[in-house]
Scaffold this active site. Sequence first.
Site, PDB file in Angstrom:
ATOM      1  N   ASP A   1      29.935  -1.603   1.367  1.00 22.12           N
ATOM      2  CA  ASP A   1      30.786  -2.852   2.422  1.00 22.12           C
ATOM      3  C   ASP A   1      29.598  -3.751   1.530  1.00 22.12           C
ATOM      4  O   ASP A   1      28.799  -3.248   1.192  1.00 22.12           O
ATOM      5  CB  ASP A   1      31.440  -2.582   3.412  1.00 22.12           C
ATOM      6  CG  ASP A   1      31.707  -1.586   4.413  1.00 22.12           C
ATOM      7  OD1 ASP A   1      32.671  -1.961   3.172  1.00 22.12           O
ATOM      8  OD2 ASP A   1      31.349  -1.811   5.040  1.00 22.12           O
TER       9      ASP A   1
HETATM   10  N1  URA Z   1      30.897   3.447   6.137  1.00 21.07           N
HETATM   11  C1  URA Z   1      30.842   2.535   6.107  1.00 21.07           C
HETATM   12  O1  URA Z   1      31.822   2.016   6.976  1.00 21.07           O
HETATM   13  N2  URA Z   1      30.356   1.126   5.427  1.00 21.07           N
HETATM   14  C2  URA Z   1      30.199   1.382   3.968  1.00 21.07           C
HETATM   15  O2  URA Z   1      29.824   0.246   3.294  1.00 21.07           O
HETATM   16  C3  URA Z   1      29.814   2.594   4.062  1.00 21.07           C
HETATM   17  C4  URA Z   1      30.065   3.816   4.841  1.00 21.07           C
END
Ligand code: URA
Length: 234
Positions: free
Chosen positions: A103
């Site tokens: 993310d």
């Molecule tokens: N899980 C999440 O919630 N975000 C990420 O970036 C990776 C795994």
Amino acid sequence: MERLDKRLAATGNWSRKEARELVKAGRVRVNDAVARQIDQKVDDGDRITVDAAPIEGGGPVYIMLHKPAGLVSATEDAREETVLSLLPERYRRLGLFPAGRLDKDTEGLLLMTNDGALAHRLLAPKSHVDKVYYARVDGVLDEADCAAVEQGVTLGDGYVCLPGHLERLEEGRAALITIHEGKYHQIKRMMASRGKPVTYLKRLKFGPLVLDENLPKGGWRALTEQEISELFGQ
Ligand code: URA
């Protein structure tokens, strides 16, 4: 046969002086062995790489990136800066893309490659590649949270995650969480469903790859031969 520094300079990417600096810094490999001599003789059949990128382009490239928060895991985006912007210009022509996504606000280990077949294999749901995250949460993680992760957390939409592992740290305010799949926002959704939302997230491991502690945020390096062969053994 010609000298290595001359051959590098002939690509137009580096002067002879810069080529010598690259060799001295151990960034040049000839047929996978680190080149030590600027006057080493090479011929057309030799595979020469700088920071793991073939000097003529074309071959597969594998990069470990320490993603900082604030960038999106994509090769292009109309509005946001992408992780590709952290790599030097000459890599942009090699077709590198992130193998998997973090993310925008997540930090940590991201594999950049132009090896579509490997990425496809690593990311296929049935591959169950282990991923380890360090997460801080709003709340205190307890035994019940550990047990729920071991069993498989049920997300808000009813999806039941594969069993994972949660090791509490910092008196339950943080944890190392291992998962074997990669659903959208998976860690955040798992912790949200436990009522302890994630406040900070960083990926430490992806399959056999471990985030290099010497890489600053935004830093990158080529994978070693050992890391590449471990990835292929995955
Ligand atoms: N899980 C999440 O919630 N975000 C990420 O970036 C990776 C795994």
